[in-house]
Design a protein around this motif. Structure first.
Motif, mmCIF file in Angstrom:
data_model
loop_
_atom_site.group_PDB
_atom_site.id
_atom_site.type_symbol
_atom_site.label_atom_id
_atom_site.label_comp_id
_atom_site.label_asym_id
_atom_site.label_seq_id
_atom_site.Cartn_x
_atom_site.Cartn_y
_atom_site.Cartn_z
ATOM 1 N N THR A 9 0.618 4.046 -8.219
ATOM 2 C CA THR A 9 1.728 4.838 -7.723
ATOM 3 C C THR A 9 2.865 4.004 -7.137
ATOM 4 O OG1 THR A 9 0.598 5.046 -5.606
ATOM 5 C CG2 THR A 9 0.264 6.823 -7.203
ATOM 6 N N CYS A 10 2.656 2.727 -6.929
ATOM 7 C CA CYS A 10 3.689 1.952 -6.258
ATOM 8 C C CYS A 10 3.530 0.466 -6.580
ATOM 9 C CB CYS A 10 3.625 2.153 -4.738
ATOM 10 S SG CYS A 10 2.126 1.488 -3.993
ATOM 11 N N HIS A 12 2.557 -1.827 -4.700
ATOM 12 C CA HIS A 12 1.290 -2.356 -4.202
ATOM 13 C C HIS A 12 0.191 -2.204 -5.250
ATOM 14 C CE1 HIS A 12 -2.709 -1.750 -2.355
ATOM 15 N NE2 HIS A 12 -2.385 -2.848 -1.709
ATOM 16 N N CYS A 13 0.175 -1.063 -5.905
ATOM 17 C CA CYS A 13 -0.828 -0.837 -6.945
ATOM 18 C C CYS A 13 -0.651 -1.847 -8.078
ATOM 19 C CB CYS A 13 -0.698 0.571 -7.510
ATOM 20 S SG CYS A 13 -1.046 1.872 -6.317
HETATM 21 CU CU LIG Z 1 0.278 1.898 -4.803
#
Ligand SMILES: [Cu+2]
Length: 65
Positions: A9-10, A12-13
């Protein structure tokens, strides 16, 4: 190797998936397109090992040739 990875989702992922793959092959080139649920890996690593590494981060992975 191409994989369908659900749950990213972002940024970071994207980094988590990249690090997971590089944990089994530090030289792996990993391209992540989270909006397309798509991960492309250039690596000598075994595909099943790549799948397991990404799954271990909590994502749903399918091989997609
Ligand atoms: Cu994420």
């Amino acid at each position: 190797m191409n994989f369908r990875v659900e749950g990213m989702t972002c940024g970071h992922c994207e980094r988590a998936v990249t690090r997971a793959v590089q944990s089994i092959d530090p030289a792996a080139r990993v391209t992540v397109d989270r909006t397309a649920d798509r991960v492309v890996v250039e690596s000598v690593a075994d595909a099943d090992a790549v799948v397991r590494a990404i799954q271990a981060e909590g994502y749903v992975v399918d091989r997609s040739a």
